[in-house]
Every structure is written in structure tokens, then in C-alpha cells.
Scaffold this motif. Sequence first.
Motif, PDB file in Angstrom:
ATOM      1  N   LEU A   2       0.831  -1.201   0.000  1.00 16.68           N
ATOM      2  CA  LEU A   2       0.000   0.000   0.000  1.00 16.68           C
ATOM      3  C   LEU A   2       0.869   1.256   0.000  1.00 16.68           C
ATOM      4  O   LEU A   2       1.872   1.325   0.698  1.00 16.68           O
ATOM      5  CB  LEU A   2      -0.872   0.035   1.248  1.00 16.68           C
ATOM      6  CG  LEU A   2      -2.102  -0.847   1.275  1.00 16.68           C
ATOM      7  CD1 LEU A   2      -2.780  -0.739   2.627  1.00 16.68           C
ATOM      8  CD2 LEU A   2      -3.068  -0.445   0.168  1.00 16.68           C
ATOM      9  N   PHE A 308      -1.466   9.829  -5.831  1.00  8.18           N
ATOM     10  CA  PHE A 308      -2.256   9.132  -6.822  1.00  8.18           C
ATOM     11  C   PHE A 308      -3.004  10.009  -7.777  1.00  8.18           C
ATOM     12  O   PHE A 308      -3.672  10.951  -7.378  1.00  8.18           O
ATOM     13  CB  PHE A 308      -3.255   8.229  -6.115  1.00  8.18           C
ATOM     14  CG  PHE A 308      -2.841   6.821  -6.232  1.00  8.18           C
ATOM     15  CD1 PHE A 308      -1.894   6.326  -5.378  1.00  8.18           C
ATOM     16  CD2 PHE A 308      -3.349   6.030  -7.244  1.00  8.18           C
ATOM     17  CE1 PHE A 308      -1.465   5.030  -5.507  1.00  8.18           C
ATOM     18  CE2 PHE A 308      -2.931   4.740  -7.367  1.00  8.18           C
ATOM     19  CZ  PHE A 308      -1.994   4.226  -6.497  1.00  8.18           C
ATOM     20  N   LYS A 310      -6.034   9.618 -10.079  1.00  5.72           N
ATOM     21  CA  LYS A 310      -7.090   8.631 -10.299  1.00  5.72           C
ATOM     22  C   LYS A 310      -7.266   8.260 -11.763  1.00  5.72           C
ATOM     23  O   LYS A 310      -7.748   7.191 -12.088  1.00  5.72           O
ATOM     24  CB  LYS A 310      -8.414   9.146  -9.741  1.00  5.72           C
ATOM     25  CG  LYS A 310      -8.422   9.144  -8.233  1.00  5.72           C
ATOM     26  CD  LYS A 310      -9.785   9.491  -7.713  1.00  5.72           C
ATOM     27  CE  LYS A 310      -9.723   9.671  -6.207  1.00  5.72           C
ATOM     28  NZ  LYS A 310     -11.011  10.080  -5.683  1.00  5.72           N
ATOM     29  N   GLU A 312      -5.277   7.253 -13.799  1.00  6.33           N
ATOM     30  CA  GLU A 312      -4.532   6.047 -14.154  1.00  6.33           C
ATOM     31  C   GLU A 312      -5.391   4.784 -14.137  1.00  6.33           C
ATOM     32  O   GLU A 312      -5.079   3.811 -14.799  1.00  6.33           O
ATOM     33  CB  GLU A 312      -3.403   5.813 -13.143  1.00  6.33           C
ATOM     34  CG  GLU A 312      -2.230   6.738 -13.296  1.00  6.33           C
ATOM     35  CD  GLU A 312      -1.232   6.503 -12.165  1.00  6.33           C
ATOM     36  OE1 GLU A 312      -0.693   5.401 -12.081  1.00  6.33           O
ATOM     37  OE2 GLU A 312      -1.021   7.431 -11.371  1.00  6.33           O
ATOM     38  N   ALA A 313      -6.430   4.831 -13.295  1.00 11.74           N
ATOM     39  CA  ALA A 313      -7.172   3.601 -13.072  1.00 11.74           C
ATOM     40  C   ALA A 313      -8.127   3.270 -14.204  1.00 11.74           C
ATOM     41  O   ALA A 313      -8.321   2.119 -14.553  1.00 11.74           O
ATOM     42  CB  ALA A 313      -7.954   3.711 -11.775  1.00 11.74           C
TER      43      ALA A 313
ATOM     44  N   PHE B 258      -9.997   4.126  -3.435  1.00 10.06           N
ATOM     45  CA  PHE B 258     -10.778   5.136  -4.129  1.00 10.06           C
ATOM     46  C   PHE B 258     -11.647   4.480  -5.191  1.00 10.06           C
ATOM     47  O   PHE B 258     -11.363   3.354  -5.620  1.00 10.06           O
ATOM     48  CB  PHE B 258      -9.878   6.222  -4.738  1.00 10.06           C
ATOM     49  CG  PHE B 258      -9.008   5.744  -5.871  1.00 10.06           C
ATOM     50  CD1 PHE B 258      -9.443   5.831  -7.190  1.00 10.06           C
ATOM     51  CD2 PHE B 258      -7.747   5.206  -5.624  1.00 10.06           C
ATOM     52  CE1 PHE B 258      -8.649   5.398  -8.237  1.00 10.06           C
ATOM     53  CE2 PHE B 258      -6.948   4.770  -6.666  1.00 10.06           C
ATOM     54  CZ  PHE B 258      -7.393   4.864  -7.974  1.00 10.06           C
ATOM     55  N   VAL B 259     -12.699   5.183  -5.564  1.00 11.63           N
ATOM     56  CA  VAL B 259     -13.582   4.677  -6.604  1.00 11.63           C
ATOM     57  C   VAL B 259     -13.293   5.492  -7.857  1.00 11.63           C
ATOM     58  O   VAL B 259     -13.364   6.720  -7.841  1.00 11.63           O
ATOM     59  CB  VAL B 259     -15.053   4.819  -6.178  1.00 11.63           C
ATOM     60  CG1 VAL B 259     -15.975   4.355  -7.291  1.00 11.63           C
ATOM     61  CG2 VAL B 259     -15.302   4.025  -4.905  1.00 11.63           C
ATOM     62  N   TYR B 266     -10.446   0.774  -6.202  1.00 14.77           N
ATOM     63  CA  TYR B 266      -9.027   0.483  -6.341  1.00 14.77           C
ATOM     64  C   TYR B 266      -8.307   0.795  -5.047  1.00 14.77           C
ATOM     65  O   TYR B 266      -8.730   1.666  -4.292  1.00 14.77           O
ATOM     66  CB  TYR B 266      -8.417   1.328  -7.463  1.00 14.77           C
ATOM     67  CG  TYR B 266      -8.960   0.962  -8.812  1.00 14.77           C
ATOM     68  CD1 TYR B 266      -8.303   0.026  -9.615  1.00 14.77           C
ATOM     69  CD2 TYR B 266     -10.146   1.528  -9.288  1.00 14.77           C
ATOM     70  CE1 TYR B 266      -8.816  -0.331 -10.850  1.00 14.77           C
ATOM     71  CE2 TYR B 266     -10.669   1.172 -10.518  1.00 14.77           C
ATOM     72  CZ  TYR B 266      -9.994   0.232 -11.306  1.00 14.77           C
ATOM     73  OH  TYR B 266     -10.502  -0.127 -12.521  1.00 14.77           O
ATOM     74  N   MET B 267      -7.219   0.065  -4.807  1.00 15.92           N
ATOM     75  CA  MET B 267      -6.392   0.468  -3.668  1.00 15.92           C
ATOM     76  C   MET B 267      -5.103   1.070  -4.203  1.00 15.92           C
ATOM     77  O   MET B 267      -4.625   0.741  -5.283  1.00 15.92           O
ATOM     78  CB  MET B 267      -6.141  -0.695  -2.710  1.00 15.92           C
ATOM     79  CG  MET B 267      -5.347  -1.831  -3.238  1.00 15.92           C
ATOM     80  SD  MET B 267      -5.112  -3.020  -1.870  1.00 15.92           S
ATOM     81  CE  MET B 267      -4.281  -4.322  -2.750  1.00 15.92           C
ATOM     82  N   PRO B 273      -2.700   1.723  -9.123  1.00 17.49           N
ATOM     83  CA  PRO B 273      -3.992   1.301  -8.586  1.00 17.49           C
ATOM     84  C   PRO B 273      -4.197  -0.196  -8.802  1.00 17.49           C
ATOM     85  O   PRO B 273      -3.884  -0.712  -9.872  1.00 17.49           O
ATOM     86  CB  PRO B 273      -4.998   2.086  -9.430  1.00 17.49           C
ATOM     87  CG  PRO B 273      -4.215   2.901 -10.392  1.00 17.49           C
ATOM     88  CD  PRO B 273      -2.784   2.514 -10.338  1.00 17.49           C
TER      89      PRO B 273
END
Lengths: 314, 484
Positions: A2, A308, A310, A312-313, B258-259, B266-267, B273
Motif C-alpha cells: 500500500l 495518486f 485517479k 490512471e485507473a 478510491f472509486v 481500487y487500492m 492502482p
Amino acid sequence: MLSRVAERIYWSARYVERVENIARLVSVYDNMMYDLPKGVDISWYNLVKINGSTELFHERYKVQDEKNVLKFMLEDDTNSSSMLSSLKMVRENIRTTRDVVPEATWELINELDIYARTNIKKGINRSDRHTFLTRIIEGCQTINGLLAGTMSRDATWQFVLLGRNVERSDMTTRVLDAAVSLMLQHQEEERLALAQVLWSKVLKSQSAYLNYRRTVRTSISGAKVARFMLNDAYFPRSVSFCFDEMLLAVNKLPHGDAVLESLNALKEMDFEITSSDDLDMKFRDYLNELQIGIIQLSSNITESWFSFDKGEAA
Amino acid sequence: MEINWKEYDSNNFFDELINEKQEPRAPSKKLVNYLSSLEGDELEKRRLLAEATIQEMGVSFTVYTEEGNIDRAWPFDIIPRTISAADWKIADAGLKQRLNALNLFIDDLYHDQNVIKDGIIPEHIIKESKNFRPECVGISPPFGVWAHICGTDLVRAGEGQFYVLEDNLRVPSGVSYMLENRAITKRVLPELFENDTILPVDDYTSKLFDMLAALSPRDIEVPEIVVLTPGIFNSAYFEHAFLAQQMGAELVEGSDLFVADDDCVYMKTISGPERVDVIYRRIDDLFIDPEAFDPTSVLGVPGLMRAWQKGNVALANAPGAGVADDKVVYAYVPDIIRYYLNEEPILANVETFLCDDPEQREYVLANLDQLVVKPANESGGYGMLVGPHSTKKDQAIFADLIKANPRNYIAQPTLKLSTSPTLVGKGLIEPRHLDLRPFILQSKDTYVTTGGLTRVAMKKGSLVVNSSQGGGSKDTWIVDLEAK
């Protein structure tokens, strides 16, 4: 692993190193003040300058004397870089990552924190200062020893290495800068007398004295000390050794390209020192650039692994 | 000092180990004989060993005090409580039946509400329930299961019959202590595990893992399972860390997740992620998603409800499952079992008076000194009145509370909770009241722990067993007398 855990481990290692470095710095200064030749006037206030916290100091104190400087460096909780503040940060970070560090880490940091808080006056007053600071340095080394002896060499460990070496290389450049700035403050004759005391203290502040003796095998001079502290490939507190340690760590972590890039750039930064005359304002500029480079490195570490985007996801 | 069983007197309560003739019951025979055979200070030595073991293993729980939160060593009594495998078989079947019916009930509440239409349960009971979540209406979680992990409190009373005291369907805790109790007892009384057939408990974490994995929305070999904790300051943090570690799952806080725009969770890892499939959340409904519920909460994950509603992530327990974790609903569970399963309940409820009903309320108000009054939605033994141990002033306060909000209170007769021999001094054994919390898992299959967490009221005569209220615990042995 993490990101949060990685970040907290990174900062734990940085703050442990910072606590030790503050104790070392004060200890060496303390030692040096007694050995100064006549006509050389050095103020405790230089310590505040080394840490780049003059502004904050002036908000808090009017007089730049020994007592105020030591209060500011060791005790002051409004100074986020003070020793007690740094210890508190180690404690908070370890507290929330107890599941990934060796079990005894939490107990050791508690012990050290309690000792520092209960005995902080010893550090500020002169008589017991040496005992106090030695105990703090030992406390940090015990924690590092525990980690070195029992931690799995997984990603967690790589973040310990990164945190420790970012902080350590930064401190080494600051110590060098402080020494050079002291030299430059004085005229020719005092400078010679000062050099003899100062450069051996610089080595001692980094536990480098014996290593220097064994490695360099000649008398102590500013130029040689500076080269040793910047470039020695074997001494763990030299700047290039710190960079090499970090290179090894980064290579064991996923997508560390940006960090590798800034590390390589840092390694390429060079400043030719042939004699002690080269330790001038230009050298100070060079050290300043190194420090900026290290700050950049740290922010690359943060961007690569802790923060982070986001986007990227998706 | 050796134990003098002749002086042991459970005062007419059902005792788990010793019968009315001061003889050990069948499943405790070997245990009692062994304890009797220990010489001199041996028992005290074992107690000290247990204490040291608990320190070493770092088994602790957090107590909230005015001086801040303190991590306390887990309070533990070395003398186990025994139950025969034959008795347990009945409890096991009863618990499965109960959770199965409760899940059918919850699913019905969020869909057609036939249970209300058919007059089994009054509509206003559900309408006024604090834990009914309109956000869950129409959602169909995998296998129709909402409460995946249930901790049901059982007591033995009267002649040793099991009664259900309450069902904990929100975030039941304590299972790690059940496992640690066994680990400690194995070190302290190893000899007994050689001669007796004590059924093992340590498959819980792998059953928990399998149960969670079965919920994964993605059909992949290694689904990502995480344990979501409110953090280090929570009283059950030890357990959260323990379960994550035992399952090899990440222990995450809300800010680690996060969503994304694709409504998947995702973590945040150092590799980027990583999609999360199943969240074993140890945070109450109202804090899991600031977007859907309490906007000031920093514990949860914005958008989590959205991701769950779309079926992109599994939450255990599902949001809204707590609607059945209500002491008023509890009173209706026997009817719920008959309604959905067309079976008679295997395990009995404790007689319960609903203050919501005028007639029953009158009775409760007239008999406050005899009854135990409980708020419908509290846990951990908070906000209770134990009639026989209360003052006139306490009773007056509760009378006012009940009149002001009758829907929120139920009352039960003071139970004759069973006792078990408990070490109270050097070699000194006295009876103490206890209860039992087995854990039931349900997704693709249903599983009940072998026994559960036994909690003991450490004070003489006390009926309060919660660890936050000074209670202790014991290892629980299901003894198979037929095994050779």
C-alpha cells in the motif's frame, strides 16, 4: 504494498535519521566551542542557519544565544524539524505501520521518546548535554540495528533505505556548507587556525574521522574532507554512497523511472576540488544545487509511489 | 493449594462443568480430574504462564477512557468451558437455520417486503428502524446474502438449554480472541490436548477467506480481498490486523481506497492502482461512504456505495444488513424462521417484551426491578438496565426513557445464566456467569465456528460479560465423547 504504508515507512526512516543528525550536530558544535582558537568567534546561531530555519527562529526568539538555539533545535514543538518534533513523527508513523515493522520497533521508539521528553533539559543545559545526546544517538542506532537485523528485504525495506539516505545525504551537504560558510566568515590568519579544529570536527560529526584516517591516510584538510564526504565510495554517510544505496533500492521497486532519472542527474553533478581554495562561494552554490536536487528527488519519490492520479485507473 | 471441588457451589445455576452432585459432567471429566491432580502452586504457575503468553503474543484490546485510549492485555481465565459435541450439533444447526432465515428476511425487506404484506411483522417496526437503508432497495447481492458474518450471542439457562440472546449482524467482533484463547490454552494446558478429543477451531480464517472469495464480482483465480479498518484508535484494531494478517489480505484504511470513473474500487499501491474485489469492512454503514451517508466522515471511501450498487465490489457485511440487528426485530425471529423456511426454530429466543406494544409496555413499567431493559440498537452492553441490580433512581430514569421512545426499548426476564468454574485467586475457584458468541459465515456455503468466544463476568454474581465492561474470557471446548 500500500502507498500509505510505504509513505509512512519512508518518513519513519527519514525522521529517525533526522533525530540522530540533530543530536550529532549539536554534539559536535558543543565539542567545537571549547576548542576554538583565540580570535575565532563562532555563534551557536550558525546551527539555525544550517537548517535553513532563521525565519521561524526569529518569530519565536529575540536573542540568538546558546540556550535559545538549543531550545529551538531540540525541544521546540513549533519547529517541525526540532528533535522532539521529529521523534513524535517517527512515533506516529510507526504507530500506524506496526504490522509491517519488527515487533520491538514500537517499544524501542516509545522508550527513546520517553527518555528524550523526560530529559530534554539535560540537552539544553550544558552539564549533562553530552550524556543526553549520546543516548539519543544510541537510541536511533538501536532502532536501525533492529530493522537491519530482522526486516525482510522486501519493498518495505527499500523504503527504509530511501528515507534514510535522502535525509542523510541532505544532512551531509548541510554540514559541509556550514563548515565552508564558517571559514569564509573569517580572515586569512584566523582561517588557518580555525581549519585545524573545524575539519576534524566535521569528520567527527559524521563518525567519519577514523574512516578518513584509514582511507585518505594524509593530514586533514578542507579539500580532502570535502572530497571524502562527497565522493567516498565506501563510507555510508558520504553523499555518493547514499545515492548508490538509493539506486539499489529503486531498482527493486516498480516503475521508479522518474526517481532513477533524478538520482542519475544527482550523481553526475560534480565539482572539482583541487585545493582548499576551491571551497568558496561557488562551492556553496554547488552544495545548494545538490540540496535542491535532493528535494526534487524526494518529490519524485512521493509522486512515483505515494500520491495518486485517479485517471490512471480508468 | 489444590482445588476443593466439594466446596464449589454454583448456587443452583446450571454449571457448565460440574453437575448438582458436585461431579464433573461427561465432557469435562478429564479436565476436572486433571485440574484436581495438579499439586501445590501448579495452577498459579499455569496462570502466570498464560499471562506472560498474552504479553508475548501482544493480544490486547483498547479501552476508551478519559485519559485517552489504553491498550490492555486481554483478560483471560485459564480454565476452559466444555460443551459436548452432541449438544453443539444442535446449536450449530440452529445457528445456520437462523442466519439463513435472517438473510431471506433482509433480502425480502429490500425487495417485495412480503413479510410485511403477509402481516408477520408490523410495517412501522421496519419504517422506524435506524438501520433500514433506503439506498439498498432493489439491490441483489451475490447468493442473496446480506449478513455474511454473524456473531450470535448464546446463553445457557435453566437445565442447560441454549437460548439466543441477540444477533450481531453489523460488525461483530471477537473472533480473533476465540482463536488466541485456544492458542494460549494449548501452551498452558498442553497435556489435555493429548488425551481429550477437543475439536479444533483454527480453520476459521481460511473459512472466512473462502466465504469472502466466493463473493468476488470478478471470476478470477486470485481476487483482491481487503480488510477495511477505521484505524489504530478503534477498540478492535488488534483483531482487524490479526484477521488481515491471517488471511494474507491487505489491512486498509478508507484513504487507501478510491472509486474511479469506471465505478470500480481500487487500492493505492506502490505499483499503481489495484482493483479490489471484496471488502471485509469493519466500519459501520453510516461511515463507509461520505458521498452516500455522513459527509463529514473521513473513515470511508467516497463512491463506495455506488460501486457496490453496481455490483463491482462486494461488501461484507452488505450495507443495510443491520436492519435485522435490532432487538425489536429479534423478538420476531422465531416467526421469521417459520415464515421463510416453514420450519420450527431449533434455538429458542429469550422471552422478550416489546415496549412498543401498549400492553407489554405496561407490564415492563410495572416490573422494572425484575427485568433487563435494553435499547434496540446499542451494542457492547451500553445503555442497559439490569433490574435486580438497579436502584429506584435508575428505574425511574428508564421509565422516562421508555415512555419517550417506546420503539427503542425491549425488556427480558433476568436470565439464570449458566456458570463455570473460574480461577479467582491462588488455587481458588468460584462459579462465574458466562455467555458464548459463535460466529456464523454465509455466502456460497454456511459455516459455524466450533464453539465460539466465551465471555465471563469476572465479578461475583455479575451478569455483564462485555470486555469493555470488565469481563474476561475463556477457551471453549467442544468435546467429542464418541471419538476414539
